[in-house]
Design a protein around this motif. Structure first.
Motif, short mmCIF file in Angstrom:
data_model
loop_
_atom_site.label_atom_id
_atom_site.label_comp_id
_atom_site.label_asym_id
_atom_site.label_seq_id
_atom_site.Cartn_x
_atom_site.Cartn_y
_atom_site.Cartn_z
N GLY A 587 0.88 -1.23 -0.28
CA GLY A 587 -0.18 0.08 -0.05
C GLY A 587 0.85 1.21 -0.02
O GLY A 587 0.39 2.37 0.12
N TRP A 588 2.14 1.15 -0.42
CA TRP A 588 2.83 2.30 -0.23
C TRP A 588 2.68 3.32 -1.50
O TRP A 588 2.47 2.81 -2.69
CB TRP A 588 4.51 2.19 -0.34
CG TRP A 588 4.83 1.33 0.80
CD1 TRP A 588 4.12 0.81 1.90
CD2 TRP A 588 6.20 0.77 0.91
NE1 TRP A 588 4.98 0.27 2.85
CE2 TRP A 588 6.20 0.20 2.15
CE3 TRP A 588 7.44 0.60 -0.02
CZ2 TRP A 588 7.41 -0.43 2.68
CZ3 TRP A 588 8.68 0.13 0.58
CH2 TRP A 588 8.42 -0.52 1.53
N ALA A 589 2.21 4.70 -1.30
CA ALA A 589 1.85 5.67 -2.44
C ALA A 589 0.39 4.93 -3.13
O ALA A 589 0.26 5.31 -4.47
CB ALA A 589 2.82 5.55 -3.37
N ALA A 590 -0.08 4.08 -2.46
CA ALA A 590 -1.61 3.54 -3.24
C ALA A 590 -2.47 4.52 -3.50
O ALA A 590 -3.10 4.70 -4.72
CB ALA A 590 -2.03 2.34 -2.26
N ASP A 591 -2.71 5.45 -2.52
CA ASP A 591 -3.84 6.46 -2.89
C ASP A 591 -3.27 7.30 -3.67
O ASP A 591 -4.12 7.86 -4.77
CB ASP A 591 -3.85 7.70 -1.73
CG ASP A 591 -4.07 6.71 -0.35
OD1 ASP A 591 -5.06 5.65 -0.65
OD2 ASP A 591 -4.25 7.17 0.73
N ILE A 592 -1.95 7.49 -4.18
CA ILE A 592 -1.54 8.61 -5.25
C ILE A 592 -1.87 7.93 -6.55
O ILE A 592 -2.30 8.46 -7.43
CB ILE A 592 0.05 8.70 -5.19
CG1 ILE A 592 0.14 9.37 -3.87
CG2 ILE A 592 0.55 9.50 -6.28
CD1 ILE A 592 1.83 9.78 -3.59
N LEU A 593 -1.74 6.45 -6.69
CA LEU A 593 -1.88 5.86 -7.96
C LEU A 593 -3.25 5.40 -8.32
O LEU A 593 -3.62 4.49 -9.05
CB LEU A 593 -0.89 4.69 -7.90
CG LEU A 593 0.52 5.00 -8.20
CD1 LEU A 593 1.44 3.79 -7.86
CD2 LEU A 593 0.79 5.70 -9.33
N GLY A 594 -4.18 5.48 -7.05
CA GLY A 594 -5.54 5.20 -7.37
C GLY A 594 -5.85 3.68 -7.19
O GLY A 594 -6.69 3.17 -7.56
N VAL A 595 -4.97 3.03 -6.28
CA VAL A 595 -5.06 1.68 -5.85
C VAL A 595 -6.09 1.57 -4.69
O VAL A 595 -5.80 1.90 -3.61
CB VAL A 595 -3.79 1.16 -5.49
CG1 VAL A 595 -3.98 -0.42 -5.00
CG2 VAL A 595 -2.81 1.03 -6.70
N GLU A 596 -7.40 1.32 -4.99
CA GLU A 596 -8.33 1.12 -4.11
C GLU A 596 -8.18 -0.01 -3.00
O GLU A 596 -8.43 0.03 -1.85
CB GLU A 596 -9.81 1.18 -4.68
CG GLU A 596 -10.06 2.30 -5.52
CD GLU A 596 -11.42 2.21 -6.06
OE1 GLU A 596 -12.31 1.21 -5.80
OE2 GLU A 596 -11.92 3.13 -6.76
N GLN A 597 -7.87 -1.03 -3.57
CA GLN A 597 -7.70 -2.21 -2.72
C GLN A 597 -6.40 -2.99 -2.73
O GLN A 597 -5.94 -3.29 -3.85
CB GLN A 597 -8.81 -3.53 -3.12
CG GLN A 597 -8.75 -4.60 -2.37
CD GLN A 597 -9.56 -4.35 -1.03
OE1 GLN A 597 -10.06 -3.20 -0.71
NE2 GLN A 597 -8.98 -5.07 -0.02
N THR A 598 -5.70 -3.07 -1.63
CA THR A 598 -4.46 -3.78 -1.64
C THR A 598 -4.63 -5.28 -1.18
O THR A 598 -5.64 -5.49 -0.69
CB THR A 598 -3.45 -2.91 -0.80
OG1 THR A 598 -3.91 -3.15 0.73
CG2 THR A 598 -3.15 -1.66 -1.11
N GLY A 599 -3.54 -5.81 -1.71
CA GLY A 599 -3.97 -7.35 -1.41
C GLY A 599 -2.87 -8.15 -1.92
O GLY A 599 -1.62 -7.63 -2.52
N PRO A 600 -2.89 -9.48 -2.12
CA PRO A 600 -1.87 -10.32 -2.77
C PRO A 600 -1.69 -10.05 -4.29
O PRO A 600 -2.47 -9.52 -4.94
CB PRO A 600 -2.63 -11.74 -2.87
CG PRO A 600 -3.47 -11.53 -1.51
CD PRO A 600 -4.06 -10.46 -1.59
#
Length: 754
Positions: A587-600
């Motif tokens: 989830g590093w920088a996930a918000d910046i890249l628009g990654v809504e759901q982290t996981g495998p």
């Protein structure tokens, strides 16, 4: 090779009308075939040779009337706070009645009769069974399901739906392509300083992608290629198509600036840069086609489709690019460069005075460019650059040690989707293992009784929450029952449970009288899939790296250059995997890249990245090092050859890398998780490989090796055929005096008028 392509380039330039007509016919023919082809099938995931697949095939054979081909929707209902499901029976009956009369519905399993109610009495689920498979459901069927659940929500119930009947197909929207093409156009214009020169690579790449994707659509029903098969082909075809045309157009401009006639320049550009394009394309094709050894049909089809699109990109680059150059041989130059070409013929005094200011640009061109200065710096400080580059990539690769793999499912969707909400409601109310039940098949005489006996034994296993009653087929020789684990589908304990059950099957068969016991289900499929990838990874790497090593051995006639290229690839792909894990899993920088759901990370992605990144890494190796070898073969000292190679290719390689990064990055914002991860992973890999490995580590290693970089045993030199990528034979052929720009006369004016 160079001589053959030289002739193709000159022919395409000279007979540009004929070649254009041929390509127009190809595009129209493939487009017509695609438009009239039947709808491609939905991809059926399979893993030949695994226990899970064997069990699924058995179920299809022994339970043909089970309705397994029909879509299902699992509607989860939760009563309001302080109430029970029984208190809401009237509202639930109304919902079930509406669902039962919806289009294409075969039946609805009532939770009050099936006992599908949670222990606390607040949550229940109803299974809606459809007459058609998920891809064949109509819009009316989807709308009816949505309206029924919406009305129940309005009545105060919490209602969510999961299952393949409500799954929204995640397709590529096209936004990623548009972003990539826009940024590529900007980079090309800044590189060439000419709108026409920037447009040629874009045009040829789009034609190549169109032919490739249309070909996939045309052959879809014949070869079983689903609509998703073209995703990787589209991504790679666009990226390499632009890059391959970029290198040929750039070399053409260089040849023109040296005084070649346009036709001769087109031939030389196709013979030299075109040779690099052919071998670079071959490395990508080998890397993709090698995925077939993994023996997972989904991967094989995607890889071969992408390989075919890359082959089309290569063909267009060496035939249609020189054709387009024939229509505008001079307009692909910068305005200042056009003046420099004009300046090579005698000018009148008036024209000479007029050109004095512009002629000063010639002196600026002779100054060392940024690539030359960078290469000179690396040659002076190779150890320091090498250490910093390797250390940086190693640090970025560290998160890859925490890599977790998983298959896409409702549990990996965004928490805003109804499928994910239904998944979470079931996990909370019925236990985390409810969403990942195991299916056990038992064969033998009186299979139902044997199945119940096996189920009673397995119920005593610590990780088992519940075991259903066995159900036999009509013949009575095969039975199935479900096991609900205590832990979730992706939990390590669930994986261990599958392994424990499979380890007991031999003893269970002996004690129960069963002839065969097989385990399948979501977790079992994941385990088998991961094992298949693990078992095939080393053979795949051996095949691909081995073939590519031989190919590069032919290209560079050196043992150490291919070895260095392969080691650099390992650094690139490791760093790319580290960045992928950091963003999409941690989830590093996930918000910046628009990654809504982290996981495998998707299980298929690492092996895809290994194959694709290897091919792309060899692209830059070929493009950059061929110019270095060309200078070395023509007499330059080893270190000077490094600087010469960078002076001619450095800027173009940087532009090519920026284009490929922009194309891949555009896919990061797609809805499809696999496409987004693939786009980010490939963009990261190109960034690390082009700017760190090829632009820093490669010149540093070559500087340290010196002449030894080009060492090849004499016995091997005699065995290897000379493919002449650097155009040495071509130069010998033209030594008698290649046509130059005429000093005066109407022919000269005709050459430059376009």
């Amino acid at each position: 090779m160079a001589t053959f392509l030289y002739r193709i380039g000159r022919f395409a330039f000279r007979r540009r009308g004929l070649v254009t007509l041929l390509w127009v016919l190809i595009v129209c023919g493939v487009g017509a075939a695609a438009s009239t082809a039947p709808t491609p099938p939905v991809e059926q995931f399979s893993m030949p040779g695994t226990e899970s697949q064997k069990a699924l095939d058995l179920l299809e054979e022994k339970f043909p009337d089970s309705g397994a081909d029909g879509a299902t929707a699992r509607v989860v209902i939760r009563a309001p706070e302080g109430k029970k499901i029984a208190d809401e029976k009237a509202a639930i009956d109304e919902l079930l009645g509406e669902l039962g009369t919806a289009p294409q519905v075969a039946g609805v399993a009532d939770p009050f009769t099936t006992g599908s109610i949670s222990g606390d009495g607040r949550t229940a689920y109803a299974v809606v069974i459809y007459k058609a498979a998920a891809p064949d459901l109509t819009d009316e069927a989807h709308d009816a399901l949505t309206k029924a659940t919406d009305r129940a929500r309005d009545g105060g119930l919490t209602v969510e739906a999961g299952g393949d009947a409500v799954a929204i197909e995640q397709t590529v929207s096209g936004t990623g392509e548009q972003i990539g093409v826009l940024i590529s156009a900007i980079v090309l214009f800044l590189t060439f300083g000419s709108v026409l020169a920037a447009g040629m690579p874009l045009l040829t790449a789009l034609i190549g992608v169109g032919v490739g994707v249309s070909g996939i659509a045309a052959l879809g029903s014949t070869l079983g290629l689903s609509a998703t098969t073209s995703t990787l082909a589209m991504m790679l075809g666009l990226a390499v198509g632009i890059d391959y045309a970029l290198f040929i157009v750039s070399r053409y401009r260089a040849e023109i600036s040296e005084g070649r006639t346009p036709e001769e320049a087109a031939g030389l550009a196709t013979g030299t840069a075109g040779s690099a394009v052919v071998f670079a394309g071959l490395t990508v094709i080998i890397a993709l086609a090698g995925l077939a050894v993994i023996n997972i049909p989904v991967l094989t089809k995607m890889a071969l489709a992408a390989a075919g699109t890359v082959a089309v990109a290569v063909l267009i680059a060496v035939t249609f690019v020189p054709t387009l150059l024939g229509f505008a041989p001079r307009r692909v130059l910068r305005v200042a460069d056009r003046h420099l070409v004009q300046a090579k013929k005698p000018l009148s005094a008036r024209k000479l005075r007029r050109s004095e200011k512009k002629a000063a640009k010639l002196a600026a061109r002779t100054k060392p460019n940024l690539s030359t200065r960078w290469a000179s710096f690396v040659v002076r400080h190779p150890l320091g650059v090498l250490f910093l580059a390797v250390a940086a990539l190693g640090a970025i690769a560290l998160p890859a040690t925490k890599l977790e793999l998983g298959l896409p499912g409702e549990g990996t969707l965004s928490t805003d989707t109804t499928q994910r909400k239904a998944y979470d409601l079931l996990s909370d109310s019925f236990g985390p293992g409810f969403n990942g039940p195991l299916t056990v098949t038992v064969q033998g005489e009186d299979a139902a009784a044997v199945g119940d006996k096996v189920g009673e034994t397995l119920k005593k296993t610590a990780s088992v929450a519940s075991v259903s009653k066995a159900t036999a087929n009509k013949a009575g020789d095969t039975a199935i029952f479900s096991i609900v684990p205590k832990t979730g589908p992706t939990d390590a304990k669930t994986e261990q449970l599958v392994k424990d059950i499979r380890a007991k099957t031999t003893s269970l068969e002996a004690s129960s009288g069963a002839t065969e016991i097989l385990v399948t289900g979501q977790t079992a499929l994941f385990i088998d899939f991961s094992q298949s990838l693990s078992d095939a990874l080393l053979p795949y790497l051996g095949l691909v790296v081995g073939l590519a090593f031989l190919l590069l051995l032919l290209v560079f006639r050196s043992v150490l250059v291919p070895l260095k290229a392969a080691l650099g690839f390992l650094l690139s792909v490791s760093a790319a995997l580290g960045a992928l894990v950091a963003v999409f899993q941690l989830g590093w920088a996930a918000d910046i890249l628009g990654v809504e759901q982290t996981g495998p990370i998707m299980t298929t992605l690492p092996v895809f990245m290994i194959g694709v990144v290897f091919g792309l890494a060899m692209d830059y190796e070929v493009f950059l090092v061929t110019r270095m070898r060309e200078a070395y073969v023509h007499g330059a000292p080893a270190k000077e050859a490094i600087v010469t190679g960078f002076r001619h290719s450095g800027r173009v390689v940087v532009a090519a890398a920026l284009i490929m990064i922009s194309v891949f990055s555009g896919f990061v914002f797609e809805v499809d998780d696999l496409v987004a991860m693939m786009g980010f992973g490939l963009a990261s890999a190109v960034l690390f490989d082009a700017f760190v490995v090829r632009m820093a580590i490669v010149p540093a290693v070559h500087s340290l090796l010196g002449n030894a970089a080009w060492w090849l045993p004499k016995w091997l030199d005699r065995l290897l055929p000379n493919v002449d990528v650097e155009g040495e034979k071509l130069q010998q052929l033209l030594q008698s005096g290649p046509p130059r720009v005429p000093q005066s006369g109407p022919e000269h004016e005709r050459d430059l008028v376009h």
